[in-house]
Design a protein around this motif. Structure first.
Motif, PDB file in Angstrom:
ATOM      1  N   GLY A 150      -7.168   0.355   5.799  1.00 49.73           N
ATOM      2  CA  GLY A 150      -6.651  -0.907   5.291  1.00 49.73           C
ATOM      3  C   GLY A 150      -5.463  -1.429   6.073  1.00 49.73           C
ATOM      4  N   GLY A 151      -4.782  -2.432   5.497  1.00 52.05           N
ATOM      5  CA  GLY A 151      -3.644  -3.063   6.138  1.00 52.05           C
ATOM      6  C   GLY A 151      -2.373  -2.247   6.015  1.00 52.05           C
ATOM      7  N   LYS A 152      -1.227  -2.892   6.262  1.00 53.99           N
ATOM      8  CA  LYS A 152       0.049  -2.169   6.306  1.00 53.99           C
ATOM      9  C   LYS A 152       0.447  -1.612   4.941  1.00 53.99           C
ATOM     10  CE  LYS A 152       2.816  -6.388   5.795  1.00 53.99           C
ATOM     11  NZ  LYS A 152       3.921  -7.196   6.371  1.00 53.99           N
ATOM     12  N   ASP A 153      -0.002  -2.249   3.867  1.00 52.72           N
ATOM     13  CA  ASP A 153       0.284  -1.752   2.509  1.00 52.72           C
ATOM     14  C   ASP A 153      -0.953  -1.094   1.898  1.00 52.72           C
ATOM     15  OD1 ASP A 153       2.911  -2.626   2.534  1.00 52.72           O
ATOM     16  OD2 ASP A 153       2.381  -4.611   1.782  1.00 52.72           O
ATOM     17  N   ARG A 154      -1.738  -0.437   2.749  1.00 52.96           N
ATOM     18  CA  ARG A 154      -3.036   0.093   2.308  1.00 52.96           C
ATOM     19  C   ARG A 154      -2.899   1.185   1.250  1.00 52.96           C
ATOM     20  NH1 ARG A 154      -2.108   1.466   7.607  1.00 52.96           N
ATOM     21  NH2 ARG A 154      -1.805   3.672   8.076  1.00 52.96           N
ATOM     22  N   GLU A 155      -1.872   2.030   1.364  1.00 47.31           N
ATOM     23  CA  GLU A 155      -1.732   3.115   0.390  1.00 47.31           C
ATOM     24  C   GLU A 155      -1.404   2.575  -1.003  1.00 47.31           C
ATOM     25  OE1 GLU A 155       1.071   5.907   1.866  1.00 47.31           O
ATOM     26  OE2 GLU A 155      -0.176   6.533   3.557  1.00 47.31           O
ATOM     27  N   ARG A 156      -0.557   1.563  -1.053  1.00 50.47           N
ATOM     28  CA  ARG A 156      -0.236   0.955  -2.342  1.00 50.47           C
ATOM     29  C   ARG A 156      -1.451   0.266  -2.930  1.00 50.47           C
ATOM     30  NH1 ARG A 156       4.811  -2.997  -2.402  1.00 50.47           N
ATOM     31  NH2 ARG A 156       5.774  -1.011  -1.784  1.00 50.47           N
ATOM     32  N   ALA A 157      -2.221  -0.429  -2.074  1.00 52.78           N
ATOM     33  CA  ALA A 157      -3.426  -1.114  -2.551  1.00 52.78           C
ATOM     34  C   ALA A 157      -4.452  -0.111  -3.060  1.00 52.78           C
ATOM     35  CB  ALA A 157      -4.020  -1.959  -1.424  1.00 52.78           C
TER      36      ALA A 157
END
Length: 419
Positions: A150-157
């Motif tokens: 995913g993108g830069k905030d993939r872990e939060r998403a």
């Protein structure tokens, strides 16, 4: 037609995921080959239902856990045929789209194949426990796809997706357990629960006798609202799609959401026909709010990935209006629109991915309102024409697939509630 083909179709993607994980080369061809073979079997079975006996059905079943009346019961019939067809079309295309990915090709292919198998299981299951097994299992591949690629905030998403899905699963499983323990003899079989069998059952809670059917329907509906982008539980959805890879965003919005909505229709009408009719006005209201907020949200976006997210919310709302109509035209419109909208949303996801690959971004307007991407029709005419056709279908333009589902849903809904 051999009923074991349904089982082969269902588990072949999982076999392909394991097989390509242990080879040192040509993993793309193994993944695509197994996905295509499973898809070919699925398409053959869908068109073979017209020649099948027993009410247009091809079924494979046996006792799985006899002590708890859990059966392995899978079938393709007139209700789920379009969902099998949708899954069969989408996943070979997504594997081809990810063909040239540099890092983590095997893992990504394995997870996409696992989702294809899980969606087949969700669409074909005729046992509540088996249905929940595949429904819950489908969370894991999406979680890893989002958290790794995913993108830069993939872990939060990915964490938001996991939490939202877990809450929804808890409500759904609670509803299924309530149904299981309320009937005598206990069973998870959808076939044995048909015919309004839950309508007269009650449970004792704090010296009060409560009806089973409305309570189970409420639990099930809340759980599905968390799993699908249904207002007001849709907050996680737009954030997750914004951080997901384009192929994953297309798989969630264009494949998982339509199949999930099919599950709501199938289980709702099969087990809870009374509550579905009694609370149809509430389903209609929630559907209308989804259309309203999804449409307004789409207008406000400056990034095509977010347009995809709010388009999906609006499409879910439109289909909920059809579900609430309790009308033949509306119901057929929902079944058809699940396929047409699913293909359109997957196509839009692929378009977002191609745009991001070629331009480095899918943002088409800056914060100041200045165009950041323009002139695509001159530089990539074929891509521009295809994307225009996808948008035209999603908004229900006459002559495109989306027009049929939109028209039937609105005609069915108008007969019940003209407003």
């Amino acid at each position: 037609m051999n009923p074991h083909l349904v089982t082969i179709m269902l588990f072949l993607p999982f076999v392909g995921a394991l097989l390509q994980s242990f080879v040192k080369s040509r993993e793309n061809w193994i993944s695509l080959g197994t996905s295509l073979i499973a898809s070919f079997i699925g398409v053959t079975l869908v068109f073979g239902t017209s020649d099948a006996g027993g009410g247009f059905e091809i079924r494979d079943s046996f006792v799985w856990v006899g002590a708890y009346a859990i059966t392995y019961d899978v079938a393709i019939d007139g209700l789920n045929a379009l969902m099998v067809l949708l899954t069969s079309i989408v996943f070979p295309l997504l594997i081809i789209f990810e063909w040239n990915r540099v890092q983590g090709q095997r893992g990504l292919n394995a997870l996409l194949l696992s989702i294809q198998g899980a969606l087949y299981g969700m669409a074909c299951s005729q046992d509540l426990f088996l249905l929940f097994f595949f429904f819950a299992f489908g969370v894991l591949p999406f979680y890893f796809l989002i958290s790794i690629w995913g993108g830069k905030d993939r872990e939060r998403a990915a964490f938001r997706y996991l939490i939202g899905s877990s809450i929804g699963n808890a409500f759904i499983f609670a509803a299924f357990l309530l149904v299981y323990y309320s009937v005598n003899p206990h069973t998870f079989s959808i076939r044995e629960l048909l015919g309004g069998r839950l309508s007269d059952l009650t449970i004792q809670l704090f010296d009060h006798s409560l009806p089973v059917s409305p309570i189970a329907f409420l639990l099930f509906s809340i759980g599905m609202a968390f799993r699908l982008p249904v207002w007001p539980f849709h907050g996680w959805f737009s954030y997750v799609l914004n951080q997901s890879p384009a192929s994953v965003a297309g798989a969630i919005s264009g494949a998982f959401v339509p199949v999930g909505l099919y599950i709501y229709v199938k289980v709702g009408y099969s087990l809870f026909p009374g509550p579905m009719l009694e609370y149809s006005w509430l389903v209609l209201l929630i559907g209308a709010l989804n259309v309203l907020f999804g449409g307004l949200g789409s207008i406000a976006q400056k990034e095509i990935r977010m347009v995809l997210a709010f388009f999906c919310i609006a499409e879910v709302g439109l289909m909920l209006i059809g579900v609430s109509s309790i009308d033949t035209a509306g119901f057929v419109g929902v079944l058809y629109h699940q396929l047409s909208a699913g293909l359109g949303l997957v196509g839009l996801g692929v378009f977002v991915g191609l745009l991001s690959q070629r331009t480095g971004s899918s943002v088409f307007l800056s914060d100041s309102g200045k165009k950041t991407i323009g002139g695509l029709a001159q530089k990539t005419p074929l891509l521009a024409v295809l994307s225009a056709a996808i948008f035209a279908s999603l908004v229900g333009f006459p002559g495109f697939a989306g027009f049929v589902g939109n028209s039937l849903i609105l005609m069915g809904g108008f007969t019940v509630n003209p407003f």
